[in-house]
Design a protein around this motif. Structure first.
Motif, PDB file in Angstrom:
ATOM      1  N   GLY A  88       0.819  -1.211   0.000  1.00 43.60           N
ATOM      2  CA  GLY A  88       0.000   0.000   0.000  1.00 43.60           C
ATOM      3  C   GLY A  88       0.852   1.261   0.000  1.00 43.60           C
ATOM      4  N   ILE A  89       1.902   1.282   0.838  1.00 43.20           N
ATOM      5  CA  ILE A  89       2.779   2.452   0.884  1.00 43.20           C
ATOM      6  C   ILE A  89       3.447   2.669  -0.469  1.00 43.20           C
ATOM      7  CG2 ILE A  89       4.864   3.416   1.925  1.00 43.20           C
ATOM      8  CD1 ILE A  89       4.154   2.016   4.503  1.00 43.20           C
ATOM      9  N   LEU A  90       3.919   1.586  -1.088  1.00 49.16           N
ATOM     10  CA  LEU A  90       4.612   1.718  -2.370  1.00 49.16           C
ATOM     11  C   LEU A  90       3.669   2.158  -3.486  1.00 49.16           C
ATOM     12  CD1 LEU A  90       6.994  -1.371  -2.186  1.00 49.16           C
ATOM     13  CD2 LEU A  90       7.578   1.043  -1.891  1.00 49.16           C
ATOM     14  N   ILE A  91       2.410   1.739  -3.434  1.00 49.18           N
ATOM     15  CA  ILE A  91       1.439   2.192  -4.436  1.00 49.18           C
ATOM     16  C   ILE A  91       1.263   3.704  -4.352  1.00 49.18           C
ATOM     17  CG2 ILE A  91      -1.025   2.184  -5.042  1.00 49.18           C
ATOM     18  CD1 ILE A  91      -1.055  -0.788  -4.447  1.00 49.18           C
ATOM     19  N   VAL A  92       1.129   4.226  -3.136  1.00 49.27           N
ATOM     20  CA  VAL A  92       0.992   5.674  -2.974  1.00 49.27           C
ATOM     21  C   VAL A  92       2.263   6.383  -3.427  1.00 49.27           C
ATOM     22  CG1 VAL A  92       0.474   7.541  -1.372  1.00 49.27           C
ATOM     23  CG2 VAL A  92      -0.611   5.328  -1.059  1.00 49.27           C
ATOM     24  N   ALA A  93       3.426   5.784  -3.137  1.00 48.63           N
ATOM     25  CA  ALA A  93       4.687   6.390  -3.566  1.00 48.63           C
ATOM     26  C   ALA A  93       4.768   6.485  -5.085  1.00 48.63           C
ATOM     27  CB  ALA A  93       5.863   5.578  -3.021  1.00 48.63           C
ATOM     28  N   LEU A  94       4.416   5.398  -5.770  1.00 52.64           N
ATOM     29  CA  LEU A  94       4.479   5.401  -7.232  1.00 52.64           C
ATOM     30  C   LEU A  94       3.471   6.365  -7.840  1.00 52.64           C
ATOM     31  CD1 LEU A  94       4.930   1.569  -7.897  1.00 52.64           C
ATOM     32  CD2 LEU A  94       6.643   3.373  -8.202  1.00 52.64           C
ATOM     33  N   SER A  95       2.253   6.370  -7.307  1.00 52.57           N
ATOM     34  CA  SER A  95       1.218   7.253  -7.859  1.00 52.57           C
ATOM     35  C   SER A  95       1.562   8.719  -7.618  1.00 52.57           C
ATOM     36  CB  SER A  95      -0.144   6.923  -7.256  1.00 52.57           C
ATOM     37  OG  SER A  95      -0.170   7.226  -5.869  1.00 52.57           O
ATOM     38  N   THR A  96       2.146   9.006  -6.459  1.00 53.72           N
ATOM     39  CA  THR A  96       2.514  10.388  -6.157  1.00 53.72           C
ATOM     40  C   THR A  96       3.674  10.849  -7.027  1.00 53.72           C
ATOM     41  OG1 THR A  96       1.796  10.084  -3.869  1.00 53.72           O
ATOM     42  CG2 THR A  96       3.205  11.970  -4.327  1.00 53.72           C
ATOM     43  N   GLY A  97       4.673   9.975  -7.184  1.00 52.76           N
ATOM     44  CA  GLY A  97       5.781  10.313  -8.076  1.00 52.76           C
ATOM     45  C   GLY A  97       5.312  10.522  -9.504  1.00 52.76           C
ATOM     46  N   ALA A  98       4.329   9.708  -9.943  1.00 50.48           N
ATOM     47  CA  ALA A  98       3.792   9.852 -11.309  1.00 50.48           C
ATOM     48  C   ALA A  98       3.085  11.194 -11.480  1.00 50.48           C
ATOM     49  CB  ALA A  98       2.841   8.706 -11.611  1.00 50.48           C
ATOM     50  N   CYS A  99       2.452  11.696 -10.398  1.00 49.68           N
ATOM     51  CA  CYS A  99       1.772  12.994 -10.484  1.00 49.68           C
ATOM     52  C   CYS A  99       2.734  14.111 -10.901  1.00 49.68           C
ATOM     53  CB  CYS A  99       1.139  13.348  -9.134  1.00 49.68           C
ATOM     54  SG  CYS A  99      -0.319  12.393  -8.703  1.00 49.68           S
ATOM     55  N   ALA A 100       3.986  14.010 -10.452  1.00 50.81           N
ATOM     56  CA  ALA A 100       4.964  15.047 -10.794  1.00 50.81           C
ATOM     57  C   ALA A 100       5.256  15.080 -12.285  1.00 50.81           C
ATOM     58  CB  ALA A 100       6.249  14.816 -10.005  1.00 50.81           C
TER      59      ALA A 100
END
Length: 445
Positions: A88-100
């Motif tokens: 779950g933490i890594l999913i949020v990390a990837l999605s947040t990084g993709a937002c940039a």
């Protein structure tokens, strides 16, 4: 002999090291969330969209948390807390990084919404781990520590976020992604060999379903207070306070930031104390006091006409919220029991707060626009009082002194077995802590 008894007695009053790992990870995650908070609305608006479209990006995260919560509960029950927590933490990390790196508004909306699925995964699994790792007589303290980690992170995060957003709107997203990766690494590093945090092998015990939990009046009461708290704290406080500051108090928007800081100070001042008291005096009295104080502070906010009184009312509301959360979370853990096989039940508890956070701003905003701000804050406070009425009919869930003594004795036997087994990483799983604790009596329905 006496020294041995004293040492085992002290160990029974200590939280497992794994709980502290979760507290540190929650602090890091919350710092990242705080880093992102100042940047998200402006970043969404940079794609040449209006205020409504920018707000949808913020709401999409909450909606996906709500929609995916039941699935998260099932995943935790099926695969265990630790893997779902890390994923779950890594999913949020990837999605947040993709937002940039989003090239359009719709990409930003998609990436942000996907992050909501990971958010609910690590939230439900983290609470489930706390339930399973914490001895029943220390659940309030564990909940208070975990909540304090999140709160302090949310206070510190915006400071870094403000610096990063002044450099680039993309930097906060990359900073949040880095913080989440760090949190996942910390959790993996310290939990990877933990026998307590490992999934229970060959565990064919019954899973507590939401339907069964709803038969417990304490769980129903917890849903009511969670909904009211989500409406007031996560919804109205964020959405209505800034408008109230500008329209009624005629102050600069920065005053809203001071109000939220004062609220957080009051909250932090009570969390650890509330957890400690909940483990000694019971869950129910602290929840009732917290709901009443929160209601008084919230209603008072709407009727303030000066800045000092406004900040004082925010402080009172923060104190009430701080008193409420640890005993409320501990009561839900008591209903589930020390086996911790209640992922759907925890998901339902989280969903109650999410529903309140989604409905609260819409309903309170409409009331403020059509009637008055006083009416909007009064309705919000009355919801807390209604939740207190529901709690009056709920039983106390704190295990009795006799049960606590039995659980401590079982834990002491577990320590003796561990000493004979040698290294904790060798051989089969060692029955430490909550694993050997007697299952607490379920609260009366």
């Amino acid at each position: 002999m006496r020294s041995a008894e004293e040492s085992t007695d002290q160990s029974a009053q200590r939280l497992p090291a794994e709980v502290w790992v979760l507290v540190v990870a929650s602090f890091v995650i919350a710092i990242g969330f705080g880093i992102l908070a100042p940047a998200l609305p402006s970043y969404a608006a940079s794609f040449d969209v209006g205020v409504t479209a920018a707000s949808i990006v913020i709401s999409a995260f909450a909606f996906m948390r709500l929609a995916f919560a039941p699935v998260s509960g099932k995943l935790v029950t099926r695969f265990g807390e630790r893997p779902i927590y890390l994923i779950g933490i890594l999913i949020v990390a990837l999605s947040t990084g993709a937002c940039a790196f989003a090239d359009s508004y719709w990409q930003l909306l998609l990436f942000r919404a996907l992050g909501g699925t990971g958010s609910t995964m690590f939230t439900v699994s983290a609470v489930a781990l706390l339930v399973r790792l914490s001895p029943p007589h220390l659940r309030g303290r564990a909940s208070g520590l975990w909540g304090t980690g999140f709160l302090l992170g949310n206070v510190i995060g915006p400071i870094f976020g403000g610096v990063l957003v002044s450099i680039s709107l993309k930097l906060p997203f990359l900073g949040y992604a880095a913080a989440l990766v760090l949190a996942a690494f910390v959790a993996w590093l310290f939990l990877r060999r933990s026998t307590l945090a490992a999934p229970v092998k060959n565990d064919n015990g019954p899973v507590l379903t939401v339907r069964e939990a709803l038969k417990h009046r304490a769980y129903v009461a917890s849903l009511a207070s969670s909904f009211a708290n989500g409406w007031a704290v996560f919804g109205v406080r964020v959405s209505l306070i800034p408008l109230f500051v500008s329209a009624v108090l005629l102050q600069q928007p920065s005053m809203a930031g001071w109000a939220m800081t004062v609220f957080a100070v009051g909250n932090a001042a009570m969390l650890l104390l509330a957890g400690w008291l909940a483990d000694r005096q019971g869950r129910k009295p602290l929840v009732l006091i917290g709901l009443v104080i929160s209601a008084i502070g919230t209603i008072w906010v709407g009727f303030t006409t000066s800045v000092p009184m406004f900040l004082a009312s925010c402080l009172v509301a923060g104190l009430g919220a701080g008193l409420l959360n640890p005993p409320q979370n501990a009561a839900v853990a008591d209903v589930i029991g020390n086996r911790g096989r209640g992922g759907p039940v925890l998901a339902g508890f989280q969903m109650a707060a999410d529903v309140g956070a989604i409905i609260g701003p819409l309903a309170a905003g409409a009331i403020a626009e059509t009637i008055s701000y006083q009416a909007a804050f009064a309705v919000t406070g009355l919801l807390s009082l209604l939740a207190a009425l529901v709690w009056l009919a709920a039983p106390e869930t704190l295990p009795s002194k006799v049960e606590q003594a039995e659980q401590a004795a079982e834990s002491n036997r577990g320590v003796a077995v561990a000493a004979e087994c040698g290294c904790l990483d060798e051989g089969p799983e060692v029955p430490l802590g909550a694993r050997v604790a007697g299952k607490p009596r379920q609260p009366e329905a």
